[in-house]
Design an enzyme around this catalytic site. Structure first.
Site, PDB file in Angstrom:
ATOM      1  N   HIS A 174       2.085  -1.875   0.786  1.00  0.00           N
ATOM      2  CA  HIS A 174       1.723  -0.353   1.158  1.00  0.00           C
ATOM      3  C   HIS A 174       1.638   0.385   0.050  1.00  0.00           C
ATOM      4  O   HIS A 174       1.408   1.529  -0.119  1.00  0.00           O
ATOM      5  CB  HIS A 174       2.693   0.312   2.053  1.00  0.00           C
ATOM      6  CG  HIS A 174       4.215   0.396   1.582  1.00  0.00           C
ATOM      7  ND1 HIS A 174       5.263  -0.456   1.827  1.00  0.00           N
ATOM      8  CD2 HIS A 174       4.591   1.427   0.862  1.00  0.00           C
ATOM      9  CE1 HIS A 174       6.281   0.175   1.278  1.00  0.00           C
ATOM     10  NE2 HIS A 174       5.854   1.254   0.663  1.00  0.00           N
ATOM     11  N   ASP A 224       4.115  -7.019   4.065  1.00  0.00           N
ATOM     12  CA  ASP A 224       4.151  -5.852   3.025  1.00  0.00           C
ATOM     13  C   ASP A 224       4.408  -6.458   1.468  1.00  0.00           C
ATOM     14  O   ASP A 224       5.239  -5.743   0.835  1.00  0.00           O
ATOM     15  CB  ASP A 224       5.399  -4.953   3.618  1.00  0.00           C
ATOM     16  CG  ASP A 224       5.039  -3.744   2.862  1.00  0.00           C
ATOM     17  OD1 ASP A 224       4.171  -3.075   2.464  1.00  0.00           O
ATOM     18  OD2 ASP A 224       6.241  -2.838   2.800  1.00  0.00           O
ATOM     19  N   SER A 265      10.017   1.774  -3.202  1.00  0.00           N
ATOM     20  CA  SER A 265       9.186   0.591  -2.702  1.00  0.00           C
ATOM     21  C   SER A 265       8.549  -0.445  -4.008  1.00  0.00           C
ATOM     22  O   SER A 265       8.008   0.172  -4.615  1.00  0.00           O
ATOM     23  CB  SER A 265       8.067   0.974  -1.607  1.00  0.00           C
ATOM     24  OG  SER A 265       8.612   1.754  -0.654  1.00  0.00           O
TER      25      SER A 265
END
Length: 417
Positions: A162, A192, A268
């Site tokens: 993402h 992911d 992230s």
């Protein structure tokens, strides 16, 4: 009050002080019986104190000497009750180099982990931070930032899917200040995980640990770029709060590590690290608020590194994850009517051309009720059932088409092929 400038006077005459005792008449010369007894007792007491002082002095001054072993045997409890002398400053010069052993308790918790190989947070940061990168992307939707971990010295970098989704340009910033343009090698939305690459050599690759050995309560550290590159290479500390958390992220069922180490947007793709300086997870998500919109703190998630590396290696070599079944549809969980009840259901919103779904006759608007004989009510359940099969398997799918049940037989394809 012991003020040196204050003049204490004890030379007042009796008539000047009403509390001063009145004079007494002189006594006759000579010693009374009481005085003799008092002198004898005083001498005996003095000898006792002198002997005790000499013994204490001997114990203290022979800390490093051979006499110490003999003297301490006389003390209650033996040698264990003797306190080592101070070991710093001038006292060390006086008493020698007899340092007390250092324990982790004396370091105020800076050492994490609990064994001799564990590192301090500062040591972990010094080891791992050079292997962490900042990622900045631009896309048609705007820009974004994230984090990544150097996998190999020749420029392969592990991050979240993402972070780089729909990126037209990817820029990577290293700990030493250098900057590189990056290309997308492969991305897998279901896990992911994504791999990007920069044209560089001799990069500081991270050391990867074994996420299967993680324990609840184990100390961990996160390094990343929370809220953007202005706060790049921030380190936070926490514990493993839980293992094997089944969380739906982006419509996909994922099994994640839960931690209370501070993780924020921009973290992230960064590493979650154990007390040995090994990457054991890739930070990916956090719970921002509950259903009542109350603030939630300390609930973050990371992808176990064993799973992340398995996918990353496939992406680096093939550009996609091999061996994963492919349906060729886009689905959405909707709330709709089934008979007389309203329930959640899986609705097909798109069928890809030349896909397994198109080949078996699936249509937009079909509601998938069962997959391989198992009832499914949302995207997560359907994808979990799909992953129980392999490319080439044939599966019966029960759909509701305009109120009529239709059974389709689909031969699954391979994702990315």
């Amino acid at each position: 009050m012991n003020d040196p400038n204050f003049n204490y006077s004890y030379n007042q005459q009796p008539e000047q002080n009403p509390y001063y005792p009145p004079p007494t008449p002189p006594k006759k010369k000579g010693l009374s019986t009481g005085a003799i007894v008092a002198i004898v007792l005083a001498v005996a007491l003095g000898l006792t104190i002198l002997g005790g002082t000499a013994l204490v002095g001997l114990v203290y001054l022979t800390t490093n000497g051979s006499i110490m072993e003999d003297v301490t045997d006389l003390l209650p409890g033996g040698k264990e009750e003797v306190t080592p002398p101070p070991s710093t400053g001038s006292d060390r010069e006086q008493f020698g180099n007899n340092e007390a052993p250092v324990t982790t308790d004396s370091l105020d918790g800076l050492i994490i982990g609990g064994d001799e190989n564990a590192m301090t947070v500062a040591q972990i940061y010094q080891k791992v931070a050079p292997s962490v990168v900042g990622i900045e992307i631009s896309s048609q939707m705007g820009g974004g930032t994230g984090s990544g971990v150097v996998m190999t010295t020749d420029g392969y970098i592990l991050t979240n899917a993402h972070v780089v989704d729909d990126a037209m340009n990817i820029q990577v910033y290293l700990y030493d200040g250098s900057e590189y343009a990056a290309t997308l090698v492969g991305s897998d939305e279901a896990t992911d995980i994504a791999v990007i690459k920069v044209d560089a050599t001799n990069l500081p690759a991270a050391t990867f640990g074994n996420s299967d050995t993680l324990q609840i309560g184990e100390d961990v550290v996160a390094i990343g770029n929370p809220l953007g590159l202005d706060l790049s290479f921030t380190v936070t500390r926490g514990i493993v709060s839980a293992l094997n958390r089944n969380i739906a992220v982006g419509g996909y069922a994922m099994t994640l590590v839960q931690t209370d180490a501070a993780i924020n947007p921009g973290n992230s793709g960064g590493p979650l690290i154990n007390c040995y300086g090994e990457v054991i997870g890739i930070t990916s998500a956090k719970i921002m608020s509950d259903y009542s919109a109350s603030t939630v703190e300390g609930i973050g998630f990371a992808i176990p590194v064993n799973s992340a590396l398995e996918v990353a290696e496939d992406l680096a070599v093939h550009g996609h994850v091999t061996g994963r079944p492919w349906l060729g549809i886009v689905i959405q969980t909707q709330y709709g009517q089934q008979g007389s009840q309203f329930v959640y259901q899986v609705v097909v919103t798109e069928v890809e051309p030349d896909s397994p779904a198109a080949a078996c006759g699936m249509k937009v608007g079909d509601i998938i009720r069962k997959f391989g004989g198992v009832e499914v009510t949302n995207n997560t359940e359907l994808l979990a059932e799909r992953d129980n099969y392999s490319p080439g398997d044939t599966v019966e799918i029960l759909v509701d088409r305009d109120g009529t049940e239709v059974t389709l037989k689909m031969t699954l394809g391979e994702a990315g092929s």
